[in-house]
Every structure is written in C-alpha cells, then in structure tokens.
Design an enzyme around this catalytic site. Structure first.
Site, short mmCIF file in Angstrom:
data_model
loop_
_atom_site.label_atom_id
_atom_site.label_comp_id
_atom_site.label_asym_id
_atom_site.label_seq_id
_atom_site.Cartn_x
_atom_site.Cartn_y
_atom_site.Cartn_z
N SER A 48 0.81 -1.22 0.00
CA SER A 48 0.00 0.00 0.00
C SER A 48 0.84 1.27 0.00
O SER A 48 0.35 2.34 -0.34
CB SER A 48 -0.94 0.01 1.22
OG SER A 48 -0.18 -0.11 2.41
N TYR A 191 13.39 -3.33 16.50
CA TYR A 191 13.42 -3.48 15.04
C TYR A 191 14.56 -4.40 14.62
O TYR A 191 14.36 -5.35 13.85
CB TYR A 191 13.59 -2.09 14.41
CG TYR A 191 13.63 -2.08 12.89
CD1 TYR A 191 12.52 -2.45 12.14
CD2 TYR A 191 14.77 -1.65 12.20
CE1 TYR A 191 12.55 -2.42 10.74
CE2 TYR A 191 14.81 -1.61 10.82
CZ TYR A 191 13.70 -1.99 10.08
OH TYR A 191 13.73 -1.95 8.70
N1 NAP Z 1 12.64 2.85 4.70
C1 NAP Z 1 13.84 2.38 5.01
O1 NAP Z 1 14.80 3.16 5.26
C2 NAP Z 1 14.11 0.89 5.05
C3 NAP Z 1 15.43 0.46 5.14
C4 NAP Z 1 15.68 -0.91 5.19
C5 NAP Z 1 14.64 -1.81 5.13
N2 NAP Z 1 13.36 -1.35 5.05
C6 NAP Z 1 12.27 -2.34 5.01
O2 NAP Z 1 11.51 -2.11 3.85
C7 NAP Z 1 10.17 -2.57 4.07
C8 NAP Z 1 9.17 -1.53 3.58
O3 NAP Z 1 9.39 -0.34 4.30
P1 NAP Z 1 8.95 1.11 3.77
O4 NAP Z 1 10.06 2.02 4.12
O5 NAP Z 1 8.45 1.04 2.39
O6 NAP Z 1 7.77 1.41 4.80
P2 NAP Z 1 6.26 1.93 4.63
O7 NAP Z 1 6.17 2.95 3.55
O8 NAP Z 1 5.82 2.30 6.00
O9 NAP Z 1 5.50 0.62 4.15
C9 NAP Z 1 5.30 -0.46 5.02
C10 NAP Z 1 4.26 -1.37 4.40
O10 NAP Z 1 4.01 -2.46 5.30
C11 NAP Z 1 2.61 -2.57 5.50
N3 NAP Z 1 2.31 -3.10 6.82
C12 NAP Z 1 2.76 -2.64 8.01
N4 NAP Z 1 2.22 -3.34 9.02
C13 NAP Z 1 1.41 -4.28 8.45
C14 NAP Z 1 0.57 -5.30 8.97
N5 NAP Z 1 0.44 -5.50 10.29
N6 NAP Z 1 -0.10 -6.08 8.10
C15 NAP Z 1 -0.01 -5.88 6.76
N7 NAP Z 1 0.78 -4.94 6.21
C16 NAP Z 1 1.47 -4.14 7.05
C17 NAP Z 1 2.09 -1.15 5.34
O11 NAP Z 1 0.73 -1.11 4.96
P3 NAP Z 1 -0.53 -0.75 5.91
O12 NAP Z 1 -0.08 0.31 6.86
O13 NAP Z 1 -1.55 -0.33 4.93
O14 NAP Z 1 -0.85 -2.05 6.56
C18 NAP Z 1 2.93 -0.64 4.19
O15 NAP Z 1 2.38 -1.00 2.96
C19 NAP Z 1 10.07 -2.90 5.57
O16 NAP Z 1 10.17 -4.29 5.75
C20 NAP Z 1 11.30 -2.21 6.16
O17 NAP Z 1 11.76 -2.89 7.32
C21 NAP Z 1 13.06 -0.02 5.00
#
Ligand code: NAP
Length: 297
Positions: A48, A191
């Site tokens: 999303s 985390y």
């Molecule tokens: N951003 C960074 O700097 C970074 C760095 C390294 C790794 N990552 C990893 O990349 C991935 C995506 O992160 P992002 O930065 O794109 O974050 P984001 O924009 O907050 O997206 C997170 C996604 O996970 C979904 N989500 C969260 N809790 C959920 C639940 N209980 N059930 C179903 N869906 C859930 C959210 O959708 P809803 O809220 O609609 O449920 C959203 O679509 C994560 O695994 C994160 O650990 C991010």
C-alpha cells in the site's frame, strides 16, 4: 518545483552523489524484467505504501499478476487501479499480517484462487527507534515488531513453501536492512532483533529448499526515504528514493542473487568483527549524543 543549481531530483546534488557512490543501483531493462515476470503470480506484502507499492507497480507494468497485501484496503485498491491503468493485473487482499490465523487463511486463499505463487516479496514491516529507558512499559513494541517482521512472514511461508517445493520453482525476496549486517545500533533493539530473526530464519531455510528449486534473495536495503524512515530525522543522510529501492527489488526478481548488500558492508563487517569491543565502547561513549526515540505510531 524550481530546483536550485545545487539540487537534482529534489535532492541536493552532494546527497545524490553520495547515494550513487554508497548505494549504486541500476534499473533492469524493461525487456529483461518482462521476460522474468510476464504472467507470473507475484505476491507483494506491504504493497500500500513505500517500497512495496513502487515495486508492485513496476512488476505489474512488466506483466506480473500482482497480489497486493496490506491493512489499508483503500490504498491497496488505489495501487491496483494504477497497475490496471498501466495495462497490468492486480488483486487486492486487505489483511493484518500480525493476525496469524488470518495469515494462514490468506495463504490458502492465494493457492485456491491462483493455483500457485511464483514470487513472494516479503516487504511489509514496522520500524521503531526507541531507547531502552523509554521502553520499560512498552513490551508491545517488541511483540508488534516481532509479529510483523518475523512471525507473520514465517506463518505465510509455512503454508506457501510446500507448494513451491513440490512445483520445484519459486523465489522468496526478503526486504531486510543493512542494519542486520552491522554491529547492533543503540535504540534499534526491537526493530533490529525482529529483522535479524527473519533474516536468520530465511537463510537457514534457504539451505533446505534450494535443492527443490526454491531460490531466496535477501536485500540488505540501505536507508530509503519513506514514511517509515520519516519520523527519524534522516533528511540529510544519503538514502535511496522508493523508485531506486524498487529497482533493487526488480533486479532481485530478474537475477535471483542470494543477497544484495551495499558494496562496503562485507569489509565493514570484517573490520567490526575484528574490533567488536572497540565498536561497543564507541557506542557506549556516544550514547549521550543520541537523539530521542522515534516511531510512526
Ligand atoms: N525505509 C527504510 O529506510 C528501510 C530500510 C531498510 C529496510 N526497510 C524495510 O523495507 C520494508 C518496507 O518499508 P517502507 O520504508 O516502504 O515502509 P512503509 O512505507 O511504511 O510501508 C510499510 C508497508 O508495510 C505494511 N504493513 C505494516 N504493518 C502491516 C501489517 N500489520 N499487516 C499488513 N501490512 C502491514 C504497510 O501497509 P498498511 O499500513 O496499509 O498495513 C505498508 O504497505 C520494511 O520491511 C522495512 O523494514 C526499509
């Protein structure tokens, strides 16, 4: 928006250059991506927002049948509409991946409705940066990160893996973080521990399932500027855009490497293993300089 001469793509040029040097990314050729995913059933969790949304859009545009999972149904429908407007096919499955019974039901529903899953992009996640002194009455921070970052994907894959192994094909792409390759950083206990747990789980399982044609890729993602990283002030830290991060995901899907990590992580790991105690002391000395806790909720 008018850009000043020192800016490119909305980011200061110095940051873009630093990002290019630290985290070089390349976009797979459209033809290569299409050959890899056209007609394939690709599940994207956390579709999303952020990295998951951008990846789902690119995979959908390349001909994948994309299954979109997250809690926000309206946002998922919007992503599906965008994919369909680009000529792709997407199905929306609103679900909370911390509800283990619901996750098992969902996985069975995928198999019933689509027959099989070719690629799982395990991307849904939650990040919390909070000091331990701010966490004494917040046990739920530890359960909610372990639920979404570890137990949910394990529950999902326990149901999907038997079919992948039987068909002798499948690919699991995990969006991990470069942080799990580094010495544990202060304030990231919840985390870091939860992301490390799934990283270890998947690498252990990989050794068992690779002989059955199931590939795994761990992407040790650097900082990506998304709503997840926004509450921590990383605005001046070099990081990828969601577009660049989703290129890494598409690259993983096309080339199926065991891992994708920043080029400097292996030497830094080797060095920190040799100097473990000094690194720990460095963190201990620096703790008075650390900023306060941050989390989106
Ligand atoms: N951003 C960074 O700097 C970074 C760095 C390294 C790794 N990552 C990893 O990349 C991935 C995506 O992160 P992002 O930065 O794109 O974050 P984001 O924009 O907050 O997206 C997170 C996604 O996970 C979904 N989500 C969260 N809790 C959920 C639940 N209980 N059930 C179903 N869906 C859930 C959210 O959708 P809803 O809220 O609609 O449920 C959203 O679509 C994560 O695994 C994160 O650990 C991010």
């Amino acid at each position: 928006m008018n850009e000043t001469p020192a800016q490119s793509n909305g980011r200061p040029i110095a940051e873009r250059v630093a990002t290019r040097l630290l985290y070089p990314t390349s976009r797979p050729r459209a033809k290569t991506l299409r050959e890899a995913v056209d007609g394939k059933v690709v599940l994207v969790t956390g579709a999303s927002h952020g990295i998951g949304k951008a990846s789902a859009r690119k995979l959908g545009a390349a001909g994948a049948i994309v299954l979109l999972v997250a809690r926000s149904a309206d946002d998922l429908r919007q992503v599906a509409a965008e994919i369909e407007a680009d000529g792709g096919t997407a199905h929306v499955y609103p679900a909370d991946l911390t509800d283990m019974d619901a996750v098992e039901r969902l996985a069975r529903q995928f198999l019933d409705e689509h027959g099989h899953i070719d690629v799982v992009i395990n991307n849904a996640g939650k990040s919390i940066r909070r000091s331990i002194s701010d966490s004494y009455d917040r046990f739920h921070d530890f359960t909610r990160t372990i639920d979404i970052n570890y137990l949910g994907p394990v529950r999902l894959l326990l149901t999907l893996l038997p079919d992948m192994r039987e068909r002798k094909q499948g690919h699991i792409v995990n969006i991990s973080t470069w942080g799990v390759l580094m010495p544990p950083a202060p304030q990231w206990a919840a985390y870091g521990a939860s992301k490390s747990a799934f990283d270890v789980w998947l690498r252990s399982v990989a050794a068992e399932v690779s002989g059955d044609g199931v590939a795994t890729t761990s992407i040790y993602m650097p900082l990506v500027h998304t709503r997840m990283s926004a509450p921590t002030d990383f605005s001046r830290v070099p990081g990828l855009t969601v577009d660049e991060a989703s290129d890494l995901v598409c690259h993983a899907v096309t080339t199926r490497p065991r891992e994708i990590a920043p080029w400097w992580s292996a030497p830094v790991q080797a060095w920190t293993n040799l100097t473990r105690n000094q690194v720990q002391r460095f963190f201990e000395r620096g703790r008075s300089l650390l900023p306060g806790s941050s989390s989106r909720t």
